[in-house]
Design an enzyme around this catalytic site. Structure first.
Site, PDB file in Angstrom:
ATOM      1  N   ASP A 500      44.432  44.810  39.993  1.00 51.06           N
ATOM      2  CA  ASP A 500      44.198  43.239  39.115  1.00 51.06           C
ATOM      3  C   ASP A 500      43.140  42.670  38.519  1.00 51.06           C
ATOM      4  O   ASP A 500      42.000  42.333  39.164  1.00 51.06           O
ATOM      5  CB  ASP A 500      45.201  42.194  40.054  1.00 51.06           C
ATOM      6  CG  ASP A 500      47.141  42.707  40.495  1.00 51.06           C
ATOM      7  OD1 ASP A 500      47.631  43.366  38.919  1.00 51.06           O
ATOM      8  OD2 ASP A 500      47.217  41.807  40.854  1.00 51.06           O
ATOM      9  N   ASP A 749      50.327  40.408  43.360  1.00 49.98           N
ATOM     10  CA  ASP A 749      50.645  38.607  43.786  1.00 49.98           C
ATOM     11  C   ASP A 749      52.015  38.376  44.132  1.00 49.98           C
ATOM     12  O   ASP A 749      52.546  37.506  44.160  1.00 49.98           O
ATOM     13  CB  ASP A 749      49.432  38.138  43.791  1.00 49.98           C
ATOM     14  CG  ASP A 749      48.999  37.594  41.543  1.00 49.98           C
ATOM     15  OD1 ASP A 749      50.352  38.726  41.294  1.00 49.98           O
ATOM     16  OD2 ASP A 749      49.122  37.470  41.175  1.00 49.98           O
ATOM     17  N   ASP A 753      54.991  43.241  42.521  1.00 49.33           N
ATOM     18  CA  ASP A 753      54.492  43.677  42.925  1.00 49.33           C
ATOM     19  C   ASP A 753      55.004  44.792  44.029  1.00 49.33           C
ATOM     20  O   ASP A 753      53.639  45.946  45.029  1.00 49.33           O
ATOM     21  CB  ASP A 753      52.649  42.915  43.420  1.00 49.33           C
ATOM     22  CG  ASP A 753      52.278  42.460  41.574  1.00 49.33           C
ATOM     23  OD1 ASP A 753      53.304  43.280  40.518  1.00 49.33           O
ATOM     24  OD2 ASP A 753      51.967  42.030  41.934  1.00 49.33           O
TER      25      ASP A 753
END
Length: 1065
Positions: A500, A749, A753
């Site tokens: 990310d 997070d 996900d």
């Protein structure tokens, strides 16, 4: 637009200084933050903490409760403020105070029995609890808890005694059973057979030492695993699932494991559902509890379990609509009211989209709440939940993955080799006319006993497992919590890291720069609209909404606008289809729709000229080229057309260490691929700042375009980053990389996900991740940044290197004595006495106890077991060791006694040479890039000293010095008492050092050949064009259905998905 002049402050609205004074002495997040789905509600003080509040303030006939105009003199907590007052106080006190600590008692630890008290049950889990009349279903009276008061402490204790703690118990083991497990397994069974054989032969010393070896391995394994587990468990408390609950009339935050059936819990976006529960009502509408009770008493909600299993409901009679029942268990035929929350049930159903949940619907344990906030009541504990019952079906299965398969493969191969060598010895024994059990030790059963002792590495399972456990404890100290030990092996072999951007590659310090304001518009009104079009759930704000709201500190007039008495009617969170957030609200008699989102999506709302549209797109591009993310802001008043207010520009600077860490990762053979929701121009600019490269693709166009499957896979493999990424794209990126043979690590997070974290070979939940992401991940990080992840990869490779060095060393040791003793038995009818052999096995285990604490180098590329290479090198090393032992024994047939000059004991000289060369071999297999640890050196020198004392004083050499009748006979004269001269001992030491040096040179030479280094490596870039193209075509198909107007039945069609838009931004 001068909004302030057209909307003066309403009567009773608090002034700015009043709100700041009220908020200065209170914390932000410990109590109810007001949700905005149906507007706030004015509840009388003490509505939840004391007596029932009665009717809510506002229109009694309205479907939505409105805020009252009264003003609380001194609000005691956030729940006493209305939505916008609470939001204003949050802006004021943001970063000014730390969040209030948990309610007293949540940090208390329950008393556990001592580790040796295996007969005691754990606190709260009574073995003799009375079972429920229906398994897992509490009495109906337990589910009548009032949402304003909750349960009392006495009720909680009573229910816990019956249902236990709210957690899955699959992993818990009886301590006694745990210890017994260290005596189980194919390799250990062989040693136990050897112990029984020693008893049958009357060799009590051998029996005692074998039992000692088994107990030593069990103790070391148990102790080291327990120590490591304690370290990990101490940090796991930081990521334990928590829950908001109403108890004793107050809201508390407790550990989810402390919940019991009948508890009133608060479900809100970003949190994991802490247990199977039934939705009651929206958090902002507690008066709907009466309607919930009425419907429940009338049995309107039915039995969802029976519905999803295809039963006929509670009346037991079939009805005509059964055939139309949905297969998906989360869809009921009748819904009451509006959706209260939306849950991600992908882990259970595989459905990627969030499922709306209504009053009376069931929420499932471990699913994630994606939006909404509501009251719910626990209906059972985790053990009897939908997930818990599923887990119980596979409770006996242990997920040990590839690591266990490798250990089983090595153990099985060594067992087959032992049987082969025993067969050879028996054939040779018959040639020498040996008897089965006598005389002395020169018989077939004693030879078999010797081979069983040295043919299997007793310490292999224990040392490798404890090495993983100690490594997990070390990673825990680096703020990386390993959820399962086999994740270390996966992390060490990762060759692609999908990361990310926000918080991992960047500093997660999002800030709003100078906004672009449309001509004729006011910046304060624009910022107020942006705040209106944000989530107001201050307990779990999205980073963009948080920075939008907190930036109002710089715009006091915008805050004045928010204090005018706004009421939120409906909030629609961001979704990937509309690409915007909208809030429907009203002020006085005027109704507004406020929107914030992607520039193009916002511009498309308004009926503007092509010139204005081009100007906005150009401005968005300018922001993107500077690395700024832009968000459009617009509003609609009553029936008037949409008005564009401008663009917000946001910037999240890269972390200081990210660029250097990316370079380090590439040197380790782990390229980093950035995944971000930003537009492609912003993503490219960010990649330039980080030194990642500029091969950045729009994930939607890449995955859902008209490209062939092979081209898609090629682009994904070569990409430096992906823009406009949504959670489903992450899953597909991981899948494509895995299809090419890559071991992929994925960071995440959020609730969305979870599927991609599960799919990845190593799922990583980054610092600050949601509970759902943590539950799905293999490793949870408590420290931010990419450098923490790279450091953990390096540590995992060091742990793997220790295991690999030990496995290679232990196989070579087995082969050494198998080759030498078998050939010695067959050729000259001689062996090393079993009493000495068992001590050689003991010394080998004692010397390698410290392997788990050894220093290890970091491989410059992803590691894997390479079993072919391990076996080739181990066979060569074992053969060289056997040759070294044969040389010293063969020279004893010379007239001058050869190497040892005719003075000493043959048994003791062979014992010392074997012990020294075998112990020192670990220094060869561990490599020479790092110095060995003092623990390893100390353990080996201690064992060497003990072996030397054995040799000097002739311990266990047997009567008459242990002379055996060999064929041909030897002219060497043994000392009558087995003693060996000190000069001979020094010579054996010197000879053993020479053997070790020669073996080290051969080992280095072998590792210099590239074909040996690559032996057994898997192809990380395999390509199957035909399969990839087939998968690519299948991914472009979708199933549509529509009702047939004639028959009323559903018709299903296979259609091709619409190709993605080809525009860049």
């Amino acid at each position: 637009m001068d909004f302030l002049s057209s909307h003066p402050r309403e009567h009773g609205a608090p002034a700015e200084d009043d709100v700041e004074a009220q908020g200065a002495s209170h914390s932000n997040g410990a109590n109810y933050p007001t949700d905005q789905h149906h507007g706030g509600q004015a509840v009388e003080p003490n509505g939840l903490d004391g007596e029932p509040s009665g009717e809510p303030t506002g229109d009694k006939g309205s479907d939505h409760i409105k805020f009252g105009d009264y003003r609380l003199d001194v609000p005691a907590k956030s729940s006493d403020l209305n939505e916008y007052e609470a939001l204003d106080r949050y802006i004021t006190t943001f970063d000014a105070e730390r969040r209030a600590s948990l309610a007293s008692g949540t940090g208390k630890k329950r008393k556990q029995p001592k580790w040796w008290q295996f007969w005691k049950s754990r606190d709260g889990e009574l073995g003799d609890a009375t079972p429920a009349s229906e398994v897992g279903k509490p009495p109906d009276s337990w589910l009548e808890t009032d949402i304003r008061h909750g349960l009392t402490a006495a009720q909680v204790e009573e229910r816990r005694r019956r249902f236990g703690w709210n957690e899955l118990m699959a992993e818990k083991e009886n301590i006694f059973a745990k210890i017994l497990s260290y005596f189980q397994g194919p390799i250990l069974y062989v040693m136990e057979i050897a112990a029984l054989l020693a008893v049958g032969l009357g060799d009590w010393i051998d029996f005692g030492v074998i039992i000692g070896i088994l107990c030593l391995n069990a103790f070391v394994g148990f102790y080291q695993e327990k120590q490591a587990a304690d370290v990990v468990a101490s940090l796991k408390g930081d990521i334990a699932m928590k829950a908001q609950v109403i108890r004793n009339g107050k809201e508390e935050q407790i550990l989810a494991r402390e919940l019991v059936p009948g508890d009133i819990i608060i479900i809100q976006e970003g949190q994991t559902v802490p247990g199977d529960s039934q939705l009651i009502c929206d958090f902002s509408r507690p008066h709907d509890f009466d309607q919930f009770k009425e419907l429940r008493n009338e049995d309107k909600f039915g039995d969802e379990e029976e519905t999803k299993n295809g039963k006929n409901g509670k009346n037991g009679s079939p009805n005509a609509n059964d055939e139309k029942a949905e297969d998906d268990f989360d869809d009921e035929s009748v819904h009451y009211g509006e959706p209260l929350v939306a849950c991600d049930q992908s882990a259970i159903t595989g459905e990627s989209l969030a499922v709306d949940k209504y009053m009376g619907d069931t929420l499932y344990y471990t699913t994630g709440c994606k939006r909404g906030k509501a009251f719910a009541i626990m209906i059972t504990s985790a053990k009897y939940s939908f997930v818990g019952r599923t887990a119980s079906l596979v409770q006996g299965a242990k997920d040990q993955g590839h690591f266990k398969a490798v250990m089983d493969s090595i153990g099985t191969s060594l067992l087959v080799l032992v049987m082969f060598w025993v067969l050879v010895v028996w054939i040779g024994g018959f040639f020498h006319h040996l008897r089965i059990a006598e005389p002395n030790v020169q018989n077939l059963l004693h030879y078999t006993l010797v081979l069983l002792i040295i043919g299997v590495p007793v310490g292999l399972p224990v040392v490798t497992t404890t090495t993983l456990a100690v490594g997990a404890a070390y990673l825990a100290k680096q703020k990386a919590i390993v959820q399962k030990l086999t994740a270390i092996e996966s992390l060490a072999g990762v060759n692609v890291l999908c990361s990310d951007k926000t918080g991992t590659l960047t500093a997660n310090k999002l800030s709003i720069r100078e906004p672009f304001v449309a001509e004729g518009q006011d910046v304060n009104w624009m910022m107020a609209v942006a705040a209106l079009a944000s989530s107001h759930n201050i307990a779990s704000l999205d980073p963009i909404d948080k920075v939008t709201i907190t930036t109002l500190k710089r715009y006091p007039k915008a805050r004045e606008i928010l204090r005018q008495g706004w009421t939120t009617d409906k909030f629609t969170p961001f979704d990937p289809v509309s690409k915007r957030i909208t809030t429907e609200c009203h002020l006085g008699d005027d109704r507004y729709i406020c929107a914030k989102g992607a520039p193009r999506a916002i511009v498309n709302l308004a009926d503007v000229s092509e010139e204005v549209r081009t100007m906005y797109n150009q401005k968005a591009r300018e922001f993107a080229l500077r690395g700024f993310r832009s968000l459009g802001v617009a509003y609609k008043k009553n029936n008037e057309p949409w008005v564009l207010l401008g663009l917000l520009s946001m910037f999240d600077p890269p972390r200081e260490d990210t660029a250097q860490t990316i370079i380090e990762a590439s040197h380790l053979g782990v390229p980093v691929k950035m995944l971000t929701g930003d537009a492609i121009a912003i993503a490219k600019e960010t990649c330039k700042m980080l030194g990642l490269g500029t091969k950045v693709y729009n994930s939607e166009r890449l995955i859902h375009s008209g490209l062939t499957g092979t081209v898609q896979h090629d682009l994904v493999q070569r990409a430096d980053g992906f823009a406009e990424v949504f959670p489903e794209h992450k899953y597909q990126v991981v899948e494509m990389l895995q299809q090419r043979g890559s071991l992929t690590a994925m960071t995440g997070d959020g609730v969305n996900d979870a599927p991609s974290l599960k799919k990845a070979d190593c799922g990583i939940a980054v610092e600050g991740s949601s509970e759902a992401a943590q539950a799905a991940a293999d490793i949870v990080f408590l420290a931010p940044g990419l450098s923490t992840i790279i450091l953990s990869i390096k540590t995992a490779r060091q742990i793997f290197q220790r295991m690999k060095a030990y496995v290679q060393y232990r196989i070579a040791l087995c082969l050494h004595l198998e080759i030498y003793l078998t050939t010695s038995m067959v050729i000259i009818n001689e062996t090393i006495r079993p009493d000495l052999i068992v001590f050689i096995a003991l010394f080998a285990d004692l010397a390698t106890v410290a392997v788990a604490y050894d220093n290890a180098h970091v491989e410059p590329r992803p590691v894997e077991w390479q079993l072919k290479k391990i076996w080739v090198i181990s066979v060569i090393l074992g053969s060289l060791l056997a040759a070294g032992t044969w040389i010293i024994r063969g020279t004893m047939f010379l007239a001058n006694g050869g190497v040892v000059q005719r003075f000493g004991s043959i048994q003791e000289v062979l014992f010392l040479e074997v012990a020294l060369t075998e112990n020192w071999l670990i220094f060869v297999t561990r490599g020479g890039r790092t110095w060995p640890s003092w623990q390893l050196v100390g353990a080996i020198l201690g064992v060497d000293a003990l072996a030397t004392i054995f040799c000097l004083f002739g311990w266990l050499s047997g009567s008459g010095g242990g002379v055996m009748q060999t064929t041909p006979p030897t002219s060497f004269h043994d000392s009558h008492n087995g003693w060996t001269d000190i000069v001979t001992v020094v010579v054996v030491w010197a000879y053993s050092i020479g053997v070790l040096i020669f073996i080290a040179i051969v080992y280095l030479a072998l590792n210099s050949f590239s074909w040996i280094n690559n032996l057994g490596r898997k192809d990380r870039n395999k390509k199957d064009t035909q399969i990839e193209n087939i998968i690519g075509h299948l991914n472009k198909l979708a199933v549509e259905h529509e009702p047939d107007p004639k028959t009323g039945r559903d018709k299903y069609f296979i259609v091709e998905k619409t190709a993605a838009d080809e525009e860049d931004i």
